[in-house]
Scaffold this active site. Sequence first.
Site, PDB file in Angstrom:
ATOM      1  N   CYS A 171      -7.205  -8.878   6.973  1.00 29.18           N
ATOM      2  CA  CYS A 171      -6.647  -7.558   6.653  1.00 29.18           C
ATOM      3  C   CYS A 171      -5.583  -7.166   7.683  1.00 29.18           C
ATOM      4  O   CYS A 171      -4.524  -7.753   7.716  1.00 29.18           O
ATOM      5  CB  CYS A 171      -7.766  -6.523   6.527  1.00 29.18           C
ATOM      6  N   HIS A 178     -12.051  -8.901   3.053  1.00 31.85           N
ATOM      7  CA  HIS A 178     -13.193  -8.629   3.931  1.00 31.85           C
ATOM      8  C   HIS A 178     -14.441  -9.302   3.348  1.00 31.85           C
ATOM      9  O   HIS A 178     -14.542  -9.519   2.142  1.00 31.85           O
ATOM     10  CB  HIS A 178     -13.448  -7.126   4.041  1.00 31.85           C
TER      11      HIS A 178
END
Length: 485
Positions: A332, A430
């Site tokens: 991310c 994630h």
Amino acid sequence: MNRRTLMIQGCTSSAGKSAVVTGLARLLRRRGVSVAPFKPQNMANNSAVTVDSGEIGRAQAVQAEAAGVAPHSDMNPVLLKPTADGRAQVVVQGRVFADLSARDYHACKKKMRGAVLESYHRLAAAHDVVLVEGAGSPAEINLRDGDIANMGFAEAADCEVWLVADIDRGGVFAHLAGTLALLAPAEKNRVGGMVINRFRGDLSILQPGLDWLEQYSGKPVAGVVPFLPGLHLEAEDSLALRDGEGEGDGRLRVVAPRLPRVANHTDLDPLALHPQVSVTWARPEDGMPPADLVVLPGSKNVREDLAALLHSNWQAALQKHLRYGGKLIGICGGFQMLGKTLRDPGGLESAPGESAGLGLLDMETTIAPAKNLKQSKGKLTLENAAVSGYQIHMGVTTGAALARPAVMLDGGGGDGAVTADGQVLGTYLHGLFDHAEARDALLRWAGLQPQKNPDYRAVRDANIERLADAMERHIKPKFLKRITG
């Protein structure tokens, strides 16, 4: 008083509120009770994507798992994600509301209160019991006006409150007696029990103190929950990180920078629990320790966290790490750092402007107002291993590097990037290590031949069961009966 709702409040942060709610949720589920977790206001950069494509704190997602229900944005209607000292992105009912200073947020609490009660009433209508987790301490006098996180909510819902204190920290009687002393009379009347958490030792030695506490406060002790060695629950915030944290024999050394605004650091939990892996969270200013694999985690303020790395000379350390054959993963915000340029023209996370990235991937990222929230499945381009996870990001990334994706998503399209030499991998996904097949493929890529294959989801569920067992054994039956009916 509303007996279908119980609120767990703590004398301090990290007293064990989340654990008590999680254990009680699983215990009620075992007994056939339909239960939902709820936290009116949460401050955390560890978040999860819900079934309705919203965003809530990870602790509430784990509590939903314990309760056997899908996580929903109503379970955490106000989520504060700090972007800088005194500022936070405010997420309301799963969607970004605004980026506000502490003063501005305090001024709009009345608006937040409406959203909190709306979400609570939907959950209460759909479930037999709602277990509510407070935030911080109810004795924070400066936050009492317009409170929606602790006693302000308890009064609006007309529910009973249990106070939790951590005896392992010391001063447990002062914490409980002092908290009660600072409550208004009507608030104190709501306290139906006290729970002492993380007790080690002989209960008979503690008993005189319990007798004194009940006599002094006029409140009963609902239970004394023991310290559970090795208990693992996903942490709510970065305060749970410890320098040098790691388990196992250290055969594969994983290092991650403890960034000032680190987000979703729970991505590394499956590695920390792996018996052949050690995980170290290193402060940028202390330099980068020797590593086989470096993971750049998510961030709620990517440009400022990148600046912290560059100021601490991690760029040179990472280049040396790669020259000697080490591997690097960016997740991310960490993925965004790997590119050539980071732009934030609207000042959504930090001051408007742009920063040079680490330059390891041929791509650029622009921070945009729309937040990408979705659960994803697919295959790693490494070994075609199955992977699943979730995306929570505001950046739009473009560039030639994306032609070599790290993940091929179900339904078409790719995510992330891998360098041509195969040493650097970046992804927006994630939960990258949660799926055993993907985790083992990545560990082999990093140089480890996994001999043991712990199932992270099974480990997490086993720990939830341990909590439920502890609640059943150590919370007095009459208190449990009050919630189960």
